[in-house]
Scaffold this motif. Structure first.
Motif, PDB file in Angstrom:
ATOM      1  N   SER A  42       0.835  -1.209   0.000  1.00 30.29           N
ATOM      2  CA  SER A  42       0.000   0.000   0.000  1.00 30.29           C
ATOM      3  C   SER A  42       0.864   1.251   0.000  1.00 30.29           C
ATOM      4  CB  SER A  42      -0.935   0.004   1.218  1.00 30.29           C
ATOM      5  OG  SER A  42      -1.810  -1.106   1.191  1.00 30.29           O
ATOM      6  N   THR A 101       2.364   1.778  -3.395  1.00 29.34           N
ATOM      7  CA  THR A 101       1.350   2.265  -4.335  1.00 29.34           C
ATOM      8  C   THR A 101       1.119   3.768  -4.172  1.00 29.34           C
ATOM      9  OG1 THR A 101       0.246   0.106  -4.337  1.00 29.34           O
ATOM     10  CG2 THR A 101      -1.019   1.988  -5.127  1.00 29.34           C
ATOM     11  N   VAL A 102       1.085   4.214  -2.910  1.00 30.95           N
ATOM     12  CA  VAL A 102       0.843   5.630  -2.646  1.00 30.95           C
ATOM     13  C   VAL A 102       1.981   6.488  -3.192  1.00 30.95           C
ATOM     14  CG1 VAL A 102       0.643   7.371  -0.836  1.00 30.95           C
ATOM     15  CG2 VAL A 102      -0.639   5.237  -0.663  1.00 30.95           C
ATOM     16  N   ALA A 146       4.048   5.747  -5.510  1.00 26.49           N
ATOM     17  CA  ALA A 146       4.062   5.677  -6.977  1.00 26.49           C
ATOM     18  C   ALA A 146       3.044   6.655  -7.567  1.00 26.49           C
ATOM     19  CB  ALA A 146       3.772   4.255  -7.438  1.00 26.49           C
ATOM     20  N   LYS A 147       1.893   6.810  -6.928  1.00 25.15           N
ATOM     21  CA  LYS A 147       0.900   7.773  -7.402  1.00 25.15           C
ATOM     22  C   LYS A 147       1.412   9.206  -7.274  1.00 25.15           C
ATOM     23  CE  LYS A 147      -3.257   5.023  -6.522  1.00 25.15           C
ATOM     24  NZ  LYS A 147      -4.521   4.920  -5.747  1.00 25.15           N
ATOM     25  N   LEU A 148       2.284   9.443  -6.299  1.00 22.07           N
ATOM     26  CA  LEU A 148       2.871  10.780  -6.141  1.00 22.07           C
ATOM     27  C   LEU A 148       3.953  11.053  -7.169  1.00 22.07           C
ATOM     28  CD1 LEU A 148       3.130  10.992  -2.241  1.00 22.07           C
ATOM     29  CD2 LEU A 148       1.459  12.114  -3.722  1.00 22.07           C
TER      30      LEU A 148
END
Length: 227
Positions: free
Chosen positions: A128, A131-132, A134-136
């Motif tokens: 998790s 993933t966070v 990577a979104k940034l």
């Protein structure tokens, strides 16, 4: 019987004389009309020249205002591009400052994955978090076998190897991270350089072709002797 006054009929009333204010003869009227016709074109020419001058002034003013408007529009477009570029840069800096604090945690997650310890609930939390970030926009880089680039790699170990032709990353000690074009941390690697004085190894085909040619020459040489 009434007596007639002698000489009464001889005095007849005369018509009153014409005054000087009366209209002149038809010839005088024609001359006045001709003068009016000659004066009219001269007045129209002056009015046309004045209108042309005013039109030129309006065109000049319109050209100046159009140039001012175009200049203002270009300045506004440049301002918008500069603001958008600054906004992106500020966002990248803010995100980089936050994510840089999480890099040690990401390193621990990577070591745990390499040792097979990333299991259970810890695995879900780690995935998790990855993933966070990577979104940034956080991206990991650095692989074994790629050429050493001092702008994105930091060499912590150095050695020589006979199987490399240039300075090569042979081990990734810590992966590097970037956001967009901004490098947050360079990849920390071990590098290997070609050994000094090492010569290029000839291909196996060339090395095997020489003995075969020598054997052929020996056979050709030995043939006549047997005969």
């Amino acid at each position: 019987m009434t007596e007639e006054t002698p000489g009464f009929e001889e005095h007849q009333p005369q018509p009153p004389p014409q005054s000087d204010d009366a209209s002149g003869t038809p010839d005088d009227a024609a001359q006045a009309a001709a003068q009016d016709k000659g004066a009219a074109p001269a007045g129209e020419a002056d009015q046309s020249a004045a209108l042309t001058a005013q039109l030129d002034q309006v065109r000049t003013a319109l050209g100046e205002r159009t140039a001012d408007l175009q200049r203002l529009q270009a300045e506004y477009q440049n301002y918008r591009r500069r603001v958008d570029r600054d906004r992106i840069a500020v966002r990248e800096v803010a995100v980089a400052n936050i994510v840089s604090e999480l890099l040690p945690v990401l390193d621990d997650i990577g070591r745990a994955r390499d040792h097979g310890e990333l299991v259970g609930g810890f695995k879900s939390v780690a995935e998790s978090l990855e993933t966070v970030v990577a979104k940034l926009g956080l991206q990991q880089f650095g692989k074994e076998g790629e050429s050493f680039d001092p702008t994105i790699h930091e060499a912590l170990m150095h050695s020589y190897a006979p199987d490399v032709t240039e300075t090569t990353c042979v081990a990734i000690l810590q992966p590097g991270y970037r956001i967009g074009e901004r490098t947050i941390r360079p990849a920390r690697v071990a590098v290997a350089e070609p050994q000094p004085g090492a010569q290029t190894v000839k291909p196996a085909e060339e090395s095997g072709a020489a003995p075969a040619a020598e054997q052929g020459e020996d056979k050709e040489t030995g043939g006549p002797e047997e005969g």
